[in-house]
Design a protein around this motif. Sequence first.
Motif, PDB file in Angstrom:
ATOM      1  N   ALA A  77      -0.552  -3.856  -5.978  1.00  0.00           N
ATOM      2  CA  ALA A  77      -0.319  -2.525  -5.456  1.00  0.00           C
ATOM      3  C   ALA A  77      -1.421  -1.707  -5.202  1.00  0.00           C
ATOM      4  N   ILE A  78      -1.693  -1.025  -3.902  1.00  0.00           N
ATOM      5  CA  ILE A  78      -2.604  -0.125  -3.739  1.00  0.00           C
ATOM      6  C   ILE A  78      -2.354   1.104  -3.389  1.00  0.00           C
ATOM      7  N   ASP A  79      -2.756   2.292  -4.289  1.00  0.00           N
ATOM      8  CA  ASP A  79      -2.449   3.610  -4.074  1.00  0.00           C
ATOM      9  C   ASP A  79      -3.794   4.285  -4.135  1.00  0.00           C
ATOM     10  N   ASN A  80      -3.530   5.535  -3.525  1.00  0.00           N
ATOM     11  CA  ASN A  80      -4.943   6.364  -3.893  1.00  0.00           C
ATOM     12  C   ASN A  80      -4.842   7.433  -4.696  1.00  0.00           C
ATOM     13  N   ASN A  81      -3.658   7.125  -5.384  1.00  0.00           N
ATOM     14  CA  ASN A  81      -3.433   8.107  -6.704  1.00  0.00           C
ATOM     15  C   ASN A  81      -3.887   7.274  -8.018  1.00  0.00           C
ATOM     16  N   LYS A  82      -4.721   7.605  -8.571  1.00  0.00           N
ATOM     17  CA  LYS A  82      -5.501   6.602  -9.485  1.00  0.00           C
ATOM     18  C   LYS A  82      -4.446   6.620 -10.873  1.00  0.00           C
ATOM     19  N   LYS A 116       6.419   0.018   6.579  1.00  0.00           N
ATOM     20  CA  LYS A 116       8.030   0.366   6.141  1.00  0.00           C
ATOM     21  C   LYS A 116       8.162   1.859   6.030  1.00  0.00           C
ATOM     22  N   SER A 117       7.136   2.557   6.096  1.00  0.00           N
ATOM     23  CA  SER A 117       7.133   4.066   6.065  1.00  0.00           C
ATOM     24  C   SER A 117       7.932   4.521   7.473  1.00  0.00           C
ATOM     25  N   THR A 118       8.719   5.594   7.326  1.00  0.00           N
ATOM     26  CA  THR A 118       9.695   5.911   8.424  1.00  0.00           C
ATOM     27  C   THR A 118       8.640   6.714   9.389  1.00  0.00           C
ATOM     28  N   SER A 123      -8.532   0.003  -5.003  1.00  0.00           N
ATOM     29  CA  SER A 123      -9.684  -0.666  -3.928  1.00  0.00           C
ATOM     30  C   SER A 123      -8.684  -1.529  -2.867  1.00  0.00           C
ATOM     31  N   TYR A 124      -9.453  -1.496  -1.500  1.00  0.00           N
ATOM     32  CA  TYR A 124      -8.895  -2.502  -0.716  1.00  0.00           C
ATOM     33  C   TYR A 124      -9.732  -3.731  -0.799  1.00  0.00           C
ATOM     34  N   LYS A 125     -10.439  -3.839  -1.723  1.00  0.00           N
ATOM     35  CA  LYS A 125     -11.490  -5.275  -1.612  1.00  0.00           C
ATOM     36  C   LYS A 125     -10.844  -6.591  -1.536  1.00  0.00           C
ATOM     37  N   TYR A 150      14.224  12.965   0.383  1.00  0.00           N
ATOM     38  CA  TYR A 150      12.769  12.834   1.187  1.00  0.00           C
ATOM     39  C   TYR A 150      13.258  12.547   2.508  1.00  0.00           C
ATOM     40  N   CYS A 151      14.302  11.694   2.927  1.00  0.00           N
ATOM     41  CA  CYS A 151      14.446  11.161   4.274  1.00  0.00           C
ATOM     42  C   CYS A 151      15.603  11.930   4.956  1.00  0.00           C
ATOM     43  N   LEU A 152      16.439  12.322   4.613  1.00  0.00           N
ATOM     44  CA  LEU A 152      17.712  13.018   5.488  1.00  0.00           C
ATOM     45  C   LEU A 152      17.376  14.285   6.003  1.00  0.00           C
ATOM     46  N   THR A 153      16.529  14.833   5.053  1.00  0.00           N
ATOM     47  CA  THR A 153      15.681  16.351   5.356  1.00  0.00           C
ATOM     48  C   THR A 153      14.889  16.355   6.341  1.00  0.00           C
ATOM     49  N   LYS A 154      14.252  14.954   6.759  1.00  0.00           N
ATOM     50  CA  LYS A 154      13.042  15.076   7.724  1.00  0.00           C
ATOM     51  C   LYS A 154      13.344  14.341   9.082  1.00  0.00           C
ATOM     52  N   ASP A 155      14.181  13.140   8.788  1.00  0.00           N
ATOM     53  CA  ASP A 155      14.202  12.164   9.930  1.00  0.00           C
ATOM     54  C   ASP A 155      14.713  12.642  11.022  1.00  0.00           C
ATOM     55  N   ALA A 193      19.111   2.873  -0.214  1.00  0.00           N
ATOM     56  CA  ALA A 193      19.593   4.152  -0.706  1.00  0.00           C
ATOM     57  C   ALA A 193      19.070   4.347  -2.152  1.00  0.00           C
ATOM     58  N   GLU A 194      18.374   5.425  -2.427  1.00  0.00           N
ATOM     59  CA  GLU A 194      17.842   5.795  -3.903  1.00  0.00           C
ATOM     60  C   GLU A 194      19.201   5.674  -4.830  1.00  0.00           C
ATOM     61  N   GLY A 195      19.112   5.257  -6.026  1.00  0.00           N
ATOM     62  CA  GLY A 195      20.150   5.052  -6.999  1.00  0.00           C
ATOM     63  C   GLY A 195      20.584   3.879  -6.786  1.00  0.00           C
ATOM     64  N   ILE A 236       0.893  -1.253  -0.179  1.00  0.00           N
ATOM     65  CA  ILE A 236       0.040  -0.051   0.161  1.00  0.00           C
ATOM     66  C   ILE A 236       1.001   1.352  -0.063  1.00  0.00           C
ATOM     67  N   GLY A 237       0.822   1.995  -1.076  1.00  0.00           N
ATOM     68  CA  GLY A 237       1.600   3.065  -1.379  1.00  0.00           C
ATOM     69  C   GLY A 237       2.678   2.816  -2.353  1.00  0.00           C
ATOM     70  N   PHE A 238       2.393   3.117  -3.649  1.00  0.00           N
ATOM     71  CA  PHE A 238       3.133   2.601  -4.844  1.00  0.00           C
ATOM     72  C   PHE A 238       3.967   3.595  -5.267  1.00  0.00           C
ATOM     73  N   GLY A 239       4.848   4.368  -4.450  1.00  0.00           N
ATOM     74  CA  GLY A 239       5.756   5.515  -4.803  1.00  0.00           C
ATOM     75  C   GLY A 239       6.991   4.983  -5.014  1.00  0.00           C
ATOM     76  N   TYR A 240       8.254   5.603  -4.491  1.00  0.00           N
ATOM     77  CA  TYR A 240       9.536   5.133  -5.029  1.00  0.00           C
ATOM     78  C   TYR A 240       9.809   3.912  -3.962  1.00  0.00           C
ATOM     79  N   ILE A 241       9.485   3.638  -2.711  1.00  0.00           N
ATOM     80  CA  ILE A 241       9.819   2.536  -2.201  1.00  0.00           C
ATOM     81  C   ILE A 241       8.724   1.559  -2.399  1.00  0.00           C
TER      82      ILE A 241
HETATM   83  N1  LIG Z   1      12.599   7.283  -0.711  1.00  0.00           N
HETATM   84  C1  LIG Z   1      13.362   6.637  -0.175  1.00  0.00           C
HETATM   85  O1  LIG Z   1      14.572   6.779  -0.471  1.00  0.00           O
HETATM   86  C2  LIG Z   1      13.130   6.247   1.144  1.00  0.00           C
HETATM   87  C3  LIG Z   1      14.177   5.288   1.944  1.00  0.00           C
HETATM   88  C4  LIG Z   1      13.683   4.666   3.246  1.00  0.00           C
HETATM   89  C5  LIG Z   1      12.359   4.889   3.661  1.00  0.00           C
HETATM   90  N2  LIG Z   1      11.677   5.925   3.265  1.00  0.00           N
HETATM   91  C6  LIG Z   1      10.370   6.125   3.749  1.00  0.00           C
HETATM   92  O2  LIG Z   1       9.221   5.427   3.063  1.00  0.00           O
HETATM   93  C7  LIG Z   1       8.067   5.912   2.831  1.00  0.00           C
HETATM   94  C8  LIG Z   1       7.629   6.317   1.407  1.00  0.00           C
HETATM   95  O3  LIG Z   1       8.598   7.022   0.814  1.00  0.00           O
HETATM   96  P1  LIG Z   1       8.427   7.150  -0.693  1.00  0.00           P
HETATM   97  O4  LIG Z   1       9.747   7.882  -1.159  1.00  0.00           O
HETATM   98  O5  LIG Z   1       8.197   5.996  -1.292  1.00  0.00           O
HETATM   99  O6  LIG Z   1       7.443   8.186  -0.858  1.00  0.00           O
HETATM  100  P2  LIG Z   1       6.440   8.396  -2.066  1.00  0.00           P
HETATM  101  O7  LIG Z   1       5.733   9.883  -1.769  1.00  0.00           O
HETATM  102  O8  LIG Z   1       7.155   8.291  -3.464  1.00  0.00           O
HETATM  103  O9  LIG Z   1       5.254   7.334  -2.308  1.00  0.00           O
HETATM  104  C9  LIG Z   1       4.397   7.400  -1.317  1.00  0.00           C
HETATM  105  C10 LIG Z   1       3.173   6.834  -2.022  1.00  0.00           C
HETATM  106  O10 LIG Z   1       1.946   6.741  -1.145  1.00  0.00           O
HETATM  107  C11 LIG Z   1       0.744   7.022  -1.785  1.00  0.00           C
HETATM  108  N3  LIG Z   1      -0.238   7.390  -0.802  1.00  0.00           N
HETATM  109  C12 LIG Z   1      -0.219   8.526  -0.023  1.00  0.00           C
HETATM  110  N4  LIG Z   1      -1.319   8.543   0.822  1.00  0.00           N
HETATM  111  C13 LIG Z   1      -1.839   7.385   0.551  1.00  0.00           C
HETATM  112  C14 LIG Z   1      -3.178   6.957   1.203  1.00  0.00           C
HETATM  113  N5  LIG Z   1      -3.709   7.318   1.944  1.00  0.00           N
HETATM  114  N6  LIG Z   1      -3.468   5.569   0.629  1.00  0.00           N
HETATM  115  C15 LIG Z   1      -2.708   5.000  -0.313  1.00  0.00           C
HETATM  116  N7  LIG Z   1      -1.562   5.602  -0.968  1.00  0.00           N
HETATM  117  C16 LIG Z   1      -1.397   6.610  -0.513  1.00  0.00           C
HETATM  118  C17 LIG Z   1       1.154   8.120  -2.659  1.00  0.00           C
HETATM  119  O11 LIG Z   1       0.179   8.490  -3.868  1.00  0.00           O
HETATM  120  C18 LIG Z   1       2.508   7.746  -3.296  1.00  0.00           C
HETATM  121  O12 LIG Z   1       2.543   6.857  -4.552  1.00  0.00           O
HETATM  122  C19 LIG Z   1       8.235   7.422   3.584  1.00  0.00           C
HETATM  123  O13 LIG Z   1       7.833   7.081   5.090  1.00  0.00           O
HETATM  124  C20 LIG Z   1       9.839   7.455   3.523  1.00  0.00           C
HETATM  125  O14 LIG Z   1      10.174   8.175   4.615  1.00  0.00           O
HETATM  126  C21 LIG Z   1      11.885   6.424   1.811  1.00  0.00           C
END
Ligand SMILES: NC(=O)c1ccc[n+]([C@@H]2O[C@H](COP(=O)([O-])OP(=O)(O)OC[C@H]3O[C@@H](n4cnc5c(N)ncnc54)[C@H](O)[C@@H]3O)[C@@H](O)[C@H]2O)c1
Length: 441
Positions: free
Chosen positions: A28-33, A118-120, A69-71, A260-265, A150-152, A6-11
């Motif tokens: 993968a479930i994401d709220n971004n259609k 897995k989210s921080t 959908s979560y169904k 995204y991480c080192l600037t906030k954690d 680490a990205e990259g 759930i959350g199909f962004g970078y990680i």
């Molecule tokens: N990017 C990195 O290198 C990295 C490394 C380690 C840990 N993290 C941690 O992993 C987590 C995710 O980071 P990321 O870089 O993949 O973020 P991201 O923004 O790239 O991805 C997050 C995804 O979650 C989706 N999302 C947001 N709200 C949602 C909801 N309510 N329901 C379903 N989907 C939803 C977004 O649409 C997006 O696709 C963060 O907590 C981050 O701190 C990131």
Amino acid sequence: MKITIIGFGYIGSVIGAVLSNRGHKVTAIDNNKNCIDELNNGVCHVPEPLLKEMISESVKSGLLSGSISYKDVGTSDVILVTVGTSLSDENDADLTALHDVFKNLSNYVNEGQVIMIKSTVPPGVTRLLVNKHLGSKDNIFVGFSPERLAEGDAIKELKELPIIVGGINDASTEKCSNFWVKALGSEVITVSSCEAAELVKLANNQWIDLNIALANELAILCDSLPYNIDILEIIRAANSLKKGQHFVNFLTPSIGVGGYCLTKDPWFVSTLGEKNHRSLQLPSAGRSVNDSMPHYCANRIINKLGLNGIKIEDVKVAILGYSFKTNSGDTRFSPMITFAKLLIDQGCNQITFFDSTIGYNEQIQDQLLRVHSWQECVKKADVVVFGAAHDDIKSIKIDDLKELISKNAIVFDGRRFFNKKEIDIIKKLGLNYMGVGRTFG
Ligand SMILES: NC(=O)c1ccc[n+]([C@@H]2O[C@H](COP(=O)([O-])OP(=O)(O)OC[C@H]3O[C@@H](n4cnc5c(N)ncnc54)[C@H](O)[C@@H]3O)[C@@H](O)[C@H]2O)c1
């Protein structure tokens, strides 16, 4: 195994690609259609090497698909949660997405399922989410497993890094641990609770940020000393010292720390201290040093131009590498954004940049001109800034560069780390070399 992410962004997309490539059935479930529609068409815009190809292959083979959908979530063996947790206005983790996910999960999870965050997050969040949303459910196994890749280099790191897990109870820890062993054959390090696992991630990133801040301050010191000292030589030599079981391990100074991480954690750590009546000195100190680096570098360039009687308004600046991390096209909180803005604020109105890792449709700062070859970028440039060391940027030959840039141009080494021999060549060609902590000759 059947896995939901759930959350199909970078990680999420890195984990989804690796698990589906290993033969697991991943939804993968994401709220971004938009993101889900693209995924189902085999398209991925996350700028990580090899990822696009892996996602396209997995979608074609039917092992990876997306939904808003979560169904169907109740049929998964394991649910991984990888939504964003950005920095809130209170300098804490914004838990909005996690609450939303757990609220949805509460309607669909079944007995025996494993949920892993897995989210921080700061310590306490995993248990809070369980108590708030899943409190009445029996026999659900929940744990926290920090994402440390680490990205990259994320795909390799996911396959090779030891994976930490800590559950809300021993049974959850065991289930979470078994998952990674079975799914990826990973080395798993279990810790005694989800709170401990949550703090491991923050400790890791706090260490990295502070370590780089120390390297950056030593670099600034080297620039100020009248001794022609190269910080990279100091670091290489200093890192030979064994302390306890390990060697000293200075990381490298640079034009800045982004992402995204080192600037906030570190802020999560700072706020965690405050909430527990402890004022911690180091998180904000590290952040402050690292945040100052783009200013430091921009000001040095402007000063150098001034010494040569040149106004910033009259120069063309070429930026090679704009994302925050080598070989990743992630521009989130890139130090190059601040760096370019500072030059613009000082009157610079000709900045071009080249970065092949960044998606073509991505919006970048308005005032910058994006070009699609390094040659076009540096043509007649008076200042060439190496902002990232992507492979194609690292392979640029100084002789080729020299042919295109202005006579006596400044070559600013923000992260490329030219070696001594290359720097000698740059100087012999009549160019001005400047690095971070590398003011020699
Ligand atoms: N990017 C990195 O290198 C990295 C490394 C380690 C840990 N993290 C941690 O992993 C987590 C995710 O980071 P990321 O870089 O993949 O973020 P991201 O923004 O790239 O991805 C997050 C995804 O979650 C989706 N999302 C947001 N709200 C949602 C909801 N309510 N329901 C379903 N989907 C939803 C977004 O649409 C997006 O696709 C963060 O907590 C981050 O701190 C990131």
